[in-house]
Design a protein around this motif. Structure first.
Motif, PDB file in Angstrom:
ATOM      1  N   ILE A  33       0.866  -1.175   0.000  1.00 46.12           N
ATOM      2  CA  ILE A  33       0.000   0.000   0.000  1.00 46.12           C
ATOM      3  C   ILE A  33       0.904   1.227   0.000  1.00 46.12           C
ATOM      4  O   ILE A  33       1.808   1.341   0.834  1.00 46.12           O
ATOM      5  CB  ILE A  33      -0.929   0.000   1.224  1.00 46.12           C
ATOM      6  CG1 ILE A  33      -1.882  -1.190   1.162  1.00 46.12           C
ATOM      7  CG2 ILE A  33      -1.704   1.319   1.317  1.00 46.12           C
ATOM      8  CD1 ILE A  33      -2.697  -1.409   2.420  1.00 46.12           C
ATOM      9  N   THR A  34       0.662   2.147  -0.944  1.00 47.36           N
ATOM     10  CA  THR A  34       1.506   3.335  -1.063  1.00 47.36           C
ATOM     11  C   THR A  34       0.742   4.635  -0.827  1.00 47.36           C
ATOM     12  O   THR A  34       1.351   5.690  -0.743  1.00 47.36           O
ATOM     13  CB  THR A  34       2.190   3.382  -2.444  1.00 47.36           C
ATOM     14  OG1 THR A  34       1.180   3.336  -3.455  1.00 47.36           O
ATOM     15  CG2 THR A  34       3.155   2.207  -2.622  1.00 47.36           C
ATOM     16  N   ILE A  69     -13.443   4.261   1.097  1.00 43.81           N
ATOM     17  CA  ILE A  69     -11.999   4.074   1.282  1.00 43.81           C
ATOM     18  C   ILE A  69     -11.427   3.549  -0.017  1.00 43.81           C
ATOM     19  O   ILE A  69     -12.055   2.765  -0.735  1.00 43.81           O
ATOM     20  CB  ILE A  69     -11.682   3.089   2.431  1.00 43.81           C
ATOM     21  CG1 ILE A  69     -12.148   3.643   3.777  1.00 43.81           C
ATOM     22  CG2 ILE A  69     -10.193   2.781   2.487  1.00 43.81           C
ATOM     23  CD1 ILE A  69     -11.825   2.759   4.961  1.00 43.81           C
ATOM     24  N   GLN A  70     -10.185   3.947  -0.295  1.00 43.72           N
ATOM     25  CA  GLN A  70      -9.465   3.475  -1.473  1.00 43.72           C
ATOM     26  C   GLN A  70      -7.983   3.402  -1.124  1.00 43.72           C
ATOM     27  O   GLN A  70      -7.460   4.278  -0.428  1.00 43.72           O
ATOM     28  CB  GLN A  70      -9.697   4.446  -2.628  1.00 43.72           C
ATOM     29  CG  GLN A  70      -9.126   4.018  -3.942  1.00 43.72           C
ATOM     30  CD  GLN A  70      -9.463   5.007  -5.059  1.00 43.72           C
ATOM     31  OE1 GLN A  70      -9.574   6.215  -4.836  1.00 43.72           O
ATOM     32  NE2 GLN A  70      -9.629   4.491  -6.266  1.00 43.72           N
ATOM     33  N   PHE A  71      -7.296   2.361  -1.587  1.00 45.01           N
ATOM     34  CA  PHE A  71      -5.851   2.213  -1.405  1.00 45.01           C
ATOM     35  C   PHE A  71      -5.169   2.279  -2.764  1.00 45.01           C
ATOM     36  O   PHE A  71      -5.728   1.869  -3.776  1.00 45.01           O
ATOM     37  CB  PHE A  71      -5.485   0.858  -0.783  1.00 45.01           C
ATOM     38  CG  PHE A  71      -5.903   0.683   0.649  1.00 45.01           C
ATOM     39  CD1 PHE A  71      -6.076   1.753   1.502  1.00 45.01           C
ATOM     40  CD2 PHE A  71      -6.107  -0.589   1.153  1.00 45.01           C
ATOM     41  CE1 PHE A  71      -6.446   1.573   2.814  1.00 45.01           C
ATOM     42  CE2 PHE A  71      -6.472  -0.790   2.464  1.00 45.01           C
ATOM     43  CZ  PHE A  71      -6.641   0.287   3.303  1.00 45.01           C
ATOM     44  N   ARG A  72      -3.926   2.752  -2.733  1.00 41.48           N
ATOM     45  CA  ARG A  72      -3.080   2.647  -3.926  1.00 41.48           C
ATOM     46  C   ARG A  72      -2.007   1.611  -3.614  1.00 41.48           C
ATOM     47  O   ARG A  72      -1.361   1.665  -2.573  1.00 41.48           O
ATOM     48  CB  ARG A  72      -2.430   3.992  -4.255  1.00 41.48           C
ATOM     49  CG  ARG A  72      -1.693   3.955  -5.601  1.00 41.48           C
ATOM     50  CD  ARG A  72      -1.070   5.295  -5.927  1.00 41.48           C
ATOM     51  NE  ARG A  72       0.070   5.515  -5.052  1.00 41.48           N
ATOM     52  CZ  ARG A  72       0.600   6.715  -4.798  1.00 41.48           C
ATOM     53  NH1 ARG A  72       0.085   7.803  -5.337  1.00 41.48           N
ATOM     54  NH2 ARG A  72       1.641   6.835  -4.001  1.00 41.48           N
ATOM     55  N   TYR A  73      -1.855   0.659  -4.524  1.00 38.88           N
ATOM     56  CA  TYR A  73      -0.813  -0.366  -4.427  1.00 38.88           C
ATOM     57  C   TYR A  73       0.208  -0.058  -5.505  1.00 38.88           C
ATOM     58  O   TYR A  73      -0.123  -0.092  -6.691  1.00 38.88           O
ATOM     59  CB  TYR A  73      -1.411  -1.759  -4.644  1.00 38.88           C
ATOM     60  CG  TYR A  73      -2.296  -2.224  -3.509  1.00 38.88           C
ATOM     61  CD1 TYR A  73      -1.771  -2.962  -2.460  1.00 38.88           C
ATOM     62  CD2 TYR A  73      -3.645  -1.913  -3.491  1.00 38.88           C
ATOM     63  CE1 TYR A  73      -2.577  -3.387  -1.415  1.00 38.88           C
ATOM     64  CE2 TYR A  73      -4.463  -2.343  -2.448  1.00 38.88           C
ATOM     65  CZ  TYR A  73      -3.919  -3.076  -1.419  1.00 38.88           C
ATOM     66  OH  TYR A  73      -4.720  -3.497  -0.388  1.00 38.88           O
ATOM     67  N   GLY A  74       1.427   0.281  -5.101  1.00 39.34           N
ATOM     68  CA  GLY A  74       2.417   0.724  -6.081  1.00 39.34           C
ATOM     69  C   GLY A  74       1.928   2.014  -6.702  1.00 39.34           C
ATOM     70  O   GLY A  74       1.739   3.012  -6.024  1.00 39.34           O
ATOM     71  N   ILE A  76       1.652   0.836   6.851  1.00 38.32           N
ATOM     72  CA  ILE A  76       0.599   1.007   7.854  1.00 38.32           C
ATOM     73  C   ILE A  76       0.728  -0.128   8.863  1.00 38.32           C
ATOM     74  O   ILE A  76       0.706  -1.310   8.491  1.00 38.32           O
ATOM     75  CB  ILE A  76      -0.792   1.000   7.198  1.00 38.32           C
ATOM     76  CG1 ILE A  76      -0.893   2.150   6.195  1.00 38.32           C
ATOM     77  CG2 ILE A  76      -1.895   1.094   8.257  1.00 38.32           C
ATOM     78  CD1 ILE A  76      -2.038   2.032   5.232  1.00 38.32           C
ATOM     79  N   ILE A  77       0.869   0.230  10.135  1.00 32.41           N
ATOM     80  CA  ILE A  77       1.066  -0.776  11.177  1.00 32.41           C
ATOM     81  C   ILE A  77      -0.058  -0.795  12.213  1.00 32.41           C
ATOM     82  O   ILE A  77      -0.037  -1.618  13.125  1.00 32.41           O
ATOM     83  CB  ILE A  77       2.417  -0.582  11.890  1.00 32.41           C
ATOM     84  CG1 ILE A  77       2.487   0.805  12.525  1.00 32.41           C
ATOM     85  CG2 ILE A  77       3.571  -0.827  10.920  1.00 32.41           C
ATOM     86  CD1 ILE A  77       3.627   0.983  13.511  1.00 32.41           C
ATOM     87  N   GLN A  78      -1.029   0.097  12.082  1.00 26.89           N
ATOM     88  CA  GLN A  78      -2.136   0.131  13.026  1.00 26.89           C
ATOM     89  C   GLN A  78      -3.351   0.776  12.362  1.00 26.89           C
ATOM     90  O   GLN A  78      -3.215   1.739  11.611  1.00 26.89           O
ATOM     91  CB  GLN A  78      -1.736   0.936  14.265  1.00 26.89           C
ATOM     92  CG  GLN A  78      -2.784   1.011  15.337  1.00 26.89           C
ATOM     93  CD  GLN A  78      -2.282   1.789  16.554  1.00 26.89           C
ATOM     94  OE1 GLN A  78      -1.152   2.272  16.589  1.00 26.89           O
ATOM     95  NE2 GLN A  78      -3.126   1.891  17.547  1.00 26.89           N
ATOM     96  N   VAL A  79      -4.530   0.217  12.648  1.00 21.09           N
ATOM     97  CA  VAL A  79      -5.794   0.791  12.214  1.00 21.09           C
ATOM     98  C   VAL A  79      -6.662   0.891  13.465  1.00 21.09           C
ATOM     99  O   VAL A  79      -6.889  -0.107  14.141  1.00 21.09           O
ATOM    100  CB  VAL A  79      -6.506  -0.075  11.149  1.00 21.09           C
ATOM    101  CG1 VAL A  79      -7.824   0.568  10.732  1.00 21.09           C
ATOM    102  CG2 VAL A  79      -5.613  -0.298   9.940  1.00 21.09           C
ATOM    103  N   SER A  80      -7.110   2.093  13.763  1.00 17.42           N
ATOM    104  CA  SER A  80      -7.951   2.281  14.942  1.00 17.42           C
ATOM    105  C   SER A  80      -9.069   3.243  14.595  1.00 17.42           C
ATOM    106  O   SER A  80      -9.128   3.784  13.494  1.00 17.42           O
ATOM    107  CB  SER A  80      -7.119   2.803  16.124  1.00 17.42           C
ATOM    108  OG  SER A  80      -6.408   3.958  15.756  1.00 17.42           O
ATOM    109  N   GLY A  81      -9.965   3.450  15.534  1.00 18.35           N
ATOM    110  CA  GLY A  81     -11.071   4.370  15.303  1.00 18.35           C
ATOM    111  C   GLY A  81     -12.234   4.077  16.209  1.00 18.35           C
ATOM    112  O   GLY A  81     -12.076   3.521  17.295  1.00 18.35           O
TER     113      GLY A  81
END
Length: 168
Positions: free
Chosen positions: A44-45, A60-65, A90-95
């Motif tokens: 994920i970039t 939500i949207q991720f960019r890979y490369g 990304i090492i943590q997702v909280s909320g």
């Protein structure tokens, strides 16, 4: 003798193969609506998050490369966006969540954070079981806005890169 040779070859090939460590943080939220997952090739970039008037996570949207994944949910308004640096993960997702995902915070190994939504509801905190792992993809359910979110973590040992530089 043949057994020993076959065993030695299998052991050597297992040690040489890239090792994958995987863990899953179970989904939070009500879980109503249509199932989704955001996946891609590589790391994920970048991340985009759309919120509605600051109180629900709508997309939500991720960019890979260099390639953006399809967006999950609705893309109304201007997204909150964060581009990751080389080597950043990304090492943590909280909320917070109630029936819907109210807010989300993505934290990187460099201490940077992307925060979107309203901090009300029940808290959640997701992180990998291995300290070397990073977020690979998310899954959950969406019904207008995100109703649930789960995180998938992995460590992939990349091959050793050689350097052919010469000094003059």
């Amino acid at each position: 003798m043949l057994f020993a040779v076959v065993f030695a070859l299998l052991a050597t090939s297992t040690l040489a193969a890239p090792q994958l460590q995987y863990s899953f943080s179970p989904a939070v939220g009500s879980g109503s609506g249509t199932a989704y997952s955001i996946t891609g090739q590589g790391r994920i970039t970048a991340i985009r998050v759309w919120e509605n008037s600051g109180n629900l996570i709508y997309g939500i949207q991720f960019r890979y490369g260099f390639i953006w994944s399809p967006a999950v949910g609705h893309r109304n308004g201007v997204p909150t966006e964060m581009e990751l640096f080389d080597g950043e993960a990304i090492i943590q997702v909280s909320g917070k969540y109630s029936h819907y995902v109210q807010s989300v915070i993505f934290t990187t190994n460099r201490g940077r954070m992307l925060h979107a939504g309203q901090p009300s509801g029940t808290s959640f905190n997701m992180y990998p079981t291995s300290p070397e792992a990073e977020l690979c993809f998310i899954s959950g359910r969406v019904h207008g806005a995100l109703t649930s979110l789960g995180a998938h973590w992995a460590v992939v040992q990349s091959p050793i890169q050689s350097s052919n530089s010469t000094e003059a």
